[in-house]
Design an enzyme around this catalytic site. Structure first.
Site: not given
Ligand code: NAP
Ligand code: HSE
Length: 349
Positions: A160, A214, A229, A330
């Site tokens: 959004i 998270e 947020k 997602g």
């Molecule tokens: P995730 O699935 O835990 O992925 C994190 C990635 O970063 C993994 O590939 C990990 O590597 C890599 N990583 C972590 N620490 C590292 C380091 N020190 N050096 C190199 N690579 C590293 O997290 P995610 O859900 O994608 O979220 C990522 C960000 O987006 C976060 O800040 C989260 O708050 C934000 N976010 C997430 C969502 C959601 O829906 N998931 C929505 C909005 C915002 P490995 O794979 O090798 O462990």
């Molecule tokens: N963990 C977060 C949520 C991901 O559930 O809203 C999107 O920011």
């Protein structure tokens, strides 16, 4: 404000910007993009960058060249991510990019890598709401000093485009309040528990499977993610240096069966509501921020958010009531916002 009953629960170096820019070729030369992280969000961003390369080249007049993807574990299988792009040397990768996309999460090394990128003159995109809420004011100052952008639309409500609306579209209006369901995983969990009678632990497990949680799920369950947020929204709306310490916060982990039962008995549903409102004059605003579970009547607009959806209601003097609704978590959904920021950042590169 929503009529509701609150539920009671228990780098280094100096700027090398001009030197770096001088190494880039002119119009038509590729914009080099580095992605830090290939988890739920990063892998989706990488897949789309590859699938839509022709589209982005047409939109920008220059191709986006994905120069690498930094991860911790080089051996893990990652659907749709070319292994040859992976590196565990994030610093060297940052040094080769015009646009650095931080989707690794956490505070360090994310912060140091972003600082490094900025000092080298790279544009930065991040989805990291905790980093922006905790250290975003300093990072924005550094971005300004280095003459680069710090884009973070994906950090707030995923797909959004609410930051753009609050910060840019309503820049000429006077916002009085913002309230919403800004955390997808807790909304998904509360929905499953309330509507399908699924146990709390099982609902948390399913939210994790969908990539909504998270890396540390207590950030979601204790309302820290929602707090970050609403802090970012409040800063964008009123230009005040609101911090996480200002948030009156309660999460959903202390909710009991009787809370759900009582809410349902009154014809309501429990939602984790984040809100921010202004008192004082528009010129000298005082900002209040809160995150708490609230029992809402079923017909309340905030009660309409199902599953991982988010909804936010913005009240503004001239615009009136605005409501934005969509996917709040997602991989692919969040990638939409990250990719928008990448295109915007690439225009500056
Ligand atoms: P995730 O699935 O835990 O992925 C994190 C990635 O970063 C993994 O590939 C990990 O590597 C890599 N990583 C972590 N620490 C590292 C380091 N020190 N050096 C190199 N690579 C590293 O997290 P995610 O859900 O994608 O979220 C990522 C960000 O987006 C976060 O800040 C989260 O708050 C934000 N976010 C997430 C969502 C959601 O829906 N998931 C929505 C909005 C915002 P490995 O794979 O090798 O462990
Ligand atoms: N963990 C977060 C949520 C991901 O559930 O809203 C999107 O920011």
């Amino acid at each position: 404000m929503t009529k509701a009953t609150e539920v009671s629960t228990q780098a280094e170096g100096t700027s090398t910007q001009s030197a770096d820019r001088s190494t880039q070729a002119g119009a038509g030369a590729p914009v080099r993009v580095a992605v830090l992280g290939a988890g739920t969000v990063g892998a989706a961003v990488v897949r789309r960058l590859q699938e839509r390369s022709d589209l982005y080249a047409a939109r920008l007049g220059r191709p986006l060249e994905l120069v690498g993807v930094a991860v911790r574990d080089l051996e893990r299988e990652r659907d749709g991510v070319d292994r040859s792009l992976l590196t565990d040397d994030a610093e060297s990768l940052v040094d080769r990019a015009d646009v650095v996309v931080e989707v690794m999460g956490g505070i360090e090394p994310a912060r140091s890598l972003i600082e490094r990128a900025m000092r080298r003159g790279a544009q930065v995109v991040t989805a990291n709401k905790q980093l922006l809420a905790q250290q975003g004011l300093e990072l924005e100052a550094l971005a300004e000093e280095c003459g680069v952008a710090l884009e973070g639309e994906a950090a707030v409500m995923a797909a959004i485009p609410v930051m753009a609306v609050v910060r840019d579209s309503l820049a000429g209006d006077v916002i009085s309040s913002i309230s919403g369901i800004v955390n997808g995983s807790t909304n998904f969990i509360l929905d499953l528990v309330a509507r399908e009678g699924v146990g709390f632990e099982e609902a948390v497990r399913r939210a994790g499977e969908l990539g909504y949680l998270e890396a540390d799920p207590t950030e979601d369950l204790e309302g820290l993610d929602a707090a970050a947020k609403i802090v970012l929204l409040a800063r964008a709306a009123w230009g005040q240096p609101v911090t996480l310490d200002d948030v009156r916060r309660r999460g959903i982990s202390g909710l009991t069966d009787s809370d759900f039962h009582d809410a349902s008995g009154m014809g309501g549903v429990i939602k984790l509501v984040a809100s921010a409102w202004r008192s004082g004059s528009p010129e000298r605003p005082r900002v209040e921020v809160a995150v708490r579970p609230v029992a809402l009547p079923r017909e309340d607009p905030l009660a309409q958010a199902r599953g991982g959806a988010n909804v936010v209601i913005i009240e503004a003097e001239s615009a009136g009531t605005l409501r934005l609704h969509g996917a709040g978590a997602g991989g692919d959904e969040t990638a939409s916002a990250v990719l928008g920021d990448i295109v915007r950042a690439a225009r500056r590169a």
